[in-house]
Design a protein around this motif. Structure first.
Motif, mmCIF file in Angstrom:
data_model
loop_
_atom_site.group_PDB
_atom_site.id
_atom_site.type_symbol
_atom_site.label_atom_id
_atom_site.label_comp_id
_atom_site.label_asym_id
_atom_site.label_seq_id
_atom_site.Cartn_x
_atom_site.Cartn_y
_atom_site.Cartn_z
ATOM 1 N N ALA A 42 -6.495 -8.363 5.205
ATOM 2 C CA ALA A 42 -5.237 -7.621 5.270
ATOM 3 C C ALA A 42 -5.502 -6.123 5.124
ATOM 4 O O ALA A 42 -6.564 -5.704 4.639
ATOM 5 C CB ALA A 42 -4.289 -8.087 4.175
ATOM 6 N N VAL A 43 -4.536 -5.326 5.574
ATOM 7 C CA VAL A 43 -4.582 -3.886 5.334
ATOM 8 C C VAL A 43 -3.245 -3.437 4.767
ATOM 9 O O VAL A 43 -2.185 -3.984 5.111
ATOM 10 C CB VAL A 43 -4.899 -3.081 6.616
ATOM 11 C CG1 VAL A 43 -6.304 -3.363 7.098
ATOM 12 C CG2 VAL A 43 -3.891 -3.362 7.717
ATOM 13 N N LEU A 44 -3.295 -2.451 3.889
ATOM 14 C CA LEU A 44 -2.101 -1.817 3.350
ATOM 15 C C LEU A 44 -1.984 -0.452 4.006
ATOM 16 O O LEU A 44 -2.940 0.332 3.997
ATOM 17 C CB LEU A 44 -2.208 -1.660 1.828
ATOM 18 C CG LEU A 44 -1.135 -0.799 1.141
ATOM 19 C CD1 LEU A 44 0.236 -1.436 1.250
ATOM 20 C CD2 LEU A 44 -1.503 -0.563 -0.324
ATOM 21 N N VAL A 45 -0.833 -0.172 4.616
ATOM 22 C CA VAL A 45 -0.675 1.079 5.350
ATOM 23 C C VAL A 45 0.524 1.869 4.848
ATOM 24 O O VAL A 45 1.494 1.311 4.325
ATOM 25 C CB VAL A 45 -0.514 0.837 6.871
ATOM 26 C CG1 VAL A 45 -1.741 0.136 7.430
ATOM 27 C CG2 VAL A 45 0.761 0.054 7.177
ATOM 28 N N LYS A 46 0.417 3.171 5.011
ATOM 29 C CA LYS A 46 1.547 4.071 4.831
ATOM 30 C C LYS A 46 2.098 4.359 6.215
ATOM 31 O O LYS A 46 1.374 4.850 7.087
ATOM 32 C CB LYS A 46 1.096 5.368 4.162
ATOM 33 C CG LYS A 46 2.202 6.395 3.965
ATOM 34 C CD LYS A 46 1.653 7.660 3.314
ATOM 35 C CE LYS A 46 2.739 8.691 3.074
ATOM 36 N NZ LYS A 46 2.185 9.922 2.437
ATOM 37 N N ASN A 47 3.353 4.024 6.439
ATOM 38 C CA ASN A 47 3.952 4.219 7.758
ATOM 39 C C ASN A 47 4.343 5.684 7.949
ATOM 40 O O ASN A 47 5.045 6.266 7.114
ATOM 41 C CB ASN A 47 5.168 3.313 7.929
ATOM 42 C CG ASN A 47 4.783 1.857 8.004
ATOM 43 O OD1 ASN A 47 3.909 1.489 8.780
ATOM 44 N ND2 ASN A 47 5.401 1.016 7.184
ATOM 45 N N LEU A 48 3.880 6.268 9.043
ATOM 46 C CA LEU A 48 4.146 7.678 9.343
ATOM 47 C C LEU A 48 5.265 7.829 10.366
ATOM 48 O O LEU A 48 6.170 8.645 10.196
ATOM 49 C CB LEU A 48 2.873 8.352 9.857
ATOM 50 C CG LEU A 48 1.632 8.218 8.958
ATOM 51 C CD1 LEU A 48 0.434 8.906 9.621
ATOM 52 C CD2 LEU A 48 1.894 8.798 7.571
ATOM 53 N N TYR A 49 5.194 7.065 11.456
ATOM 54 C CA TYR A 49 6.213 7.093 12.503
ATOM 55 C C TYR A 49 6.610 5.665 12.857
ATOM 56 O O TYR A 49 5.764 4.778 12.903
ATOM 57 C CB TYR A 49 5.691 7.777 13.775
ATOM 58 C CG TYR A 49 5.415 9.249 13.642
ATOM 59 C CD1 TYR A 49 6.430 10.188 13.854
ATOM 60 C CD2 TYR A 49 4.142 9.714 13.316
ATOM 61 C CE1 TYR A 49 6.179 11.546 13.749
ATOM 62 C CE2 TYR A 49 3.886 11.075 13.202
ATOM 63 C CZ TYR A 49 4.902 11.984 13.417
ATOM 64 O OH TYR A 49 4.653 13.323 13.310
ATOM 65 N N LEU A 50 7.891 5.473 13.147
ATOM 66 C CA LEU A 50 8.395 4.186 13.626
ATOM 67 C C LEU A 50 8.978 4.379 15.019
ATOM 68 O O LEU A 50 9.579 5.414 15.312
ATOM 69 C CB LEU A 50 9.476 3.644 12.682
ATOM 70 C CG LEU A 50 9.041 3.420 11.227
ATOM 71 C CD1 LEU A 50 10.243 3.014 10.385
ATOM 72 C CD2 LEU A 50 7.944 2.369 11.137
ATOM 73 N N SER A 51 8.800 3.378 15.856
ATOM 74 C CA SER A 51 9.215 3.462 17.249
ATOM 75 C C SER A 51 10.483 2.652 17.498
ATOM 76 O O SER A 51 10.586 1.498 17.062
ATOM 77 C CB SER A 51 8.089 2.937 18.152
ATOM 78 O OG SER A 51 8.445 3.022 19.514
ATOM 79 N N CYS A 52 11.444 3.258 18.196
ATOM 80 C CA CYS A 52 12.650 2.551 18.632
ATOM 81 C C CYS A 52 12.450 2.159 20.095
ATOM 82 O O CYS A 52 12.252 3.030 20.945
ATOM 83 C CB CYS A 52 13.877 3.443 18.493
ATOM 84 S SG CYS A 52 14.223 3.972 16.800
ATOM 85 N N ASP A 53 12.504 0.857 20.385
ATOM 86 C CA ASP A 53 12.160 0.371 21.722
ATOM 87 C C ASP A 53 13.193 -0.621 22.237
ATOM 88 O O ASP A 53 13.821 -1.340 21.462
ATOM 89 C CB ASP A 53 10.783 -0.294 21.698
ATOM 90 C CG ASP A 53 9.672 0.703 21.396
ATOM 91 O OD1 ASP A 53 9.503 1.648 22.182
ATOM 92 O OD2 ASP A 53 8.984 0.539 20.361
#
Length: 343
Positions: A42-53
């Motif tokens: 697993a990886v733990l991430v800090k979300n920087l940008y989210l995409s609306c699709d």
């Protein structure tokens, strides 16, 4: 282990059709910044940008062809994003790596299905581009146009929803190849951008056209070689009538397969057979092996200023529900992105 607050955008209910701001709500939880020993791979991430699709429409019946479902009641929204690795139990990712792929709409996420994550090697372009131009929508445009559409210099190309993240790149790739390109969009302002910024030979506002068959005949008096379909429906029906012999119709993403409804469906079927028209629906996941080749082509175009790109960035995860609704109602002024945090 240190814990931090984790703001989340959560689905309020199962939905069908286009999501509204009221279909989501904000909540806060806590999360450890270290993965437990048992979190293998697993990886733990800090979300920087989210995409609306566009694929984030709700489906009450679960489509088995989907890689994931964006809306599950009382769970964070799922979608594509750009992230920074905070901790990793996966041999392929290290703390500090920048990645793009499937994540959750929250400040921090634990990702166990890491097959959908791509390391970001080119950091000399805006990171937000990996939600669109250099991410899944960009790969959709590349795979659909080059791999499925098999274009040739001089082809006549029609792109529906041409102002979207996929359509704007398809049109520009076609122009760079020497094709004649026309796109449809949903406002006068977007039509002008297609022509004046993206270099389309022509464009029209589909909301102002009451006879799409006549419209396409006006722009394509000799017919269409490639139709890149982002919308289906009446536009696809009109394009079928105007295809040239051995034309190619590329159906992107999760758009429903073309259905034959009498009597128009039978007429179109005969047209397909007579003109030897190829209709191919594709899913971008099947072409991710071509991602390095895609970068080799598109990144230099970006750096040389040969490809233009417009984003509409909403700042703050709190703005994410409104941003998603704006994309579906046509209010976004470019590829809709949510800035969650700076790197």
């Amino acid at each position: 282990m240190a814990e931090v607050s984790n703001k989340q955008v959560v689905a309020a209910r199962d939905i069908t059709g286009n999501p509204k701001e009221s279909d989501m709500y904000l909540k806060s939880s806590t999360i450890s910044l270290e993965l437990p020993p048992e979190a293998e791979n697993a990886v733990l991430v800090k979300n920087l940008y989210l995409s609306c699709d566009p694929y984030m429409r709700g489906t009450r019946g679960k489509d088995v062809k989907r890689l994931f479902h964006s809306f599950t009641p009382d769970s964070p929204i799922v979608g594509y994003g750009v992230c920074k690795v905070v901790d990793s139990k996966h041999p392929g990712f290290r703390k500090g790596d920048l990645v793009w792929g499937v994540t959750k709409w929250e400040e921090y996420s634990v990702i166990t299905l890491t097959d959908s994550l791509f390391k970001i090697e080119h950091t000399d372009v805006p990171l937000s581009y990996y939600t669109g131009l250099l991410g899944m929508p960009g790969m959709t445009a590349y795979a659909g146009f080059y791999e499925v559409g098999a274009p040739k210099k001089g082809d006549y190309v029609f792109v529906s929803s041409a102002f979207g993240a996929v359509g704007q790149l398809v049109g520009q790739l076609a122009k760079l190849m020497g094709c004649y390109v026309v796109g449809s969009a949903g406002s006068k302002e977007k039509v002008e951008i297609l022509k004046n910024k993206y270099g389309f030979d022509g464009a029209f506002n589909y909301k102002e056209e009451h006879d799409l068959d006549a419209t396409l005949k006006r722009f394509f008096p000799e017919g269409i070689d490639i139709y890149f379909d982002n919308v289906g429906g009446d536009t696809l029906e009109a394009a079928l009538i105007n295809m040239r012999r051995r034309g190619r119709i590329v159906v992107a993403g999760m758009i429903s397969q073309y259905e034959l409804d009498e009597p128009q469906g039978i007429k179109n079927l005969l047209n397909i057979i007579y003109k030897q028209i190829k209709i191919e629906a594709f899913i971008v996941f099947d072409y991710y092996e071509h991602y390095p080749k895609f970068l080799e082509i598109v990144v230099p175009y970006i750096k040389e200023g040969k490809i233009s790109y417009v984003e509409d960035i909403a700042e703050g995860i709190e703005k994410a529900p409104a941003a998603l609704e704006a994309m579906f109602t046509g209010r976004s002024a470019g590829k809709q992105v949510v800035l969650v945090a700076n790197e």
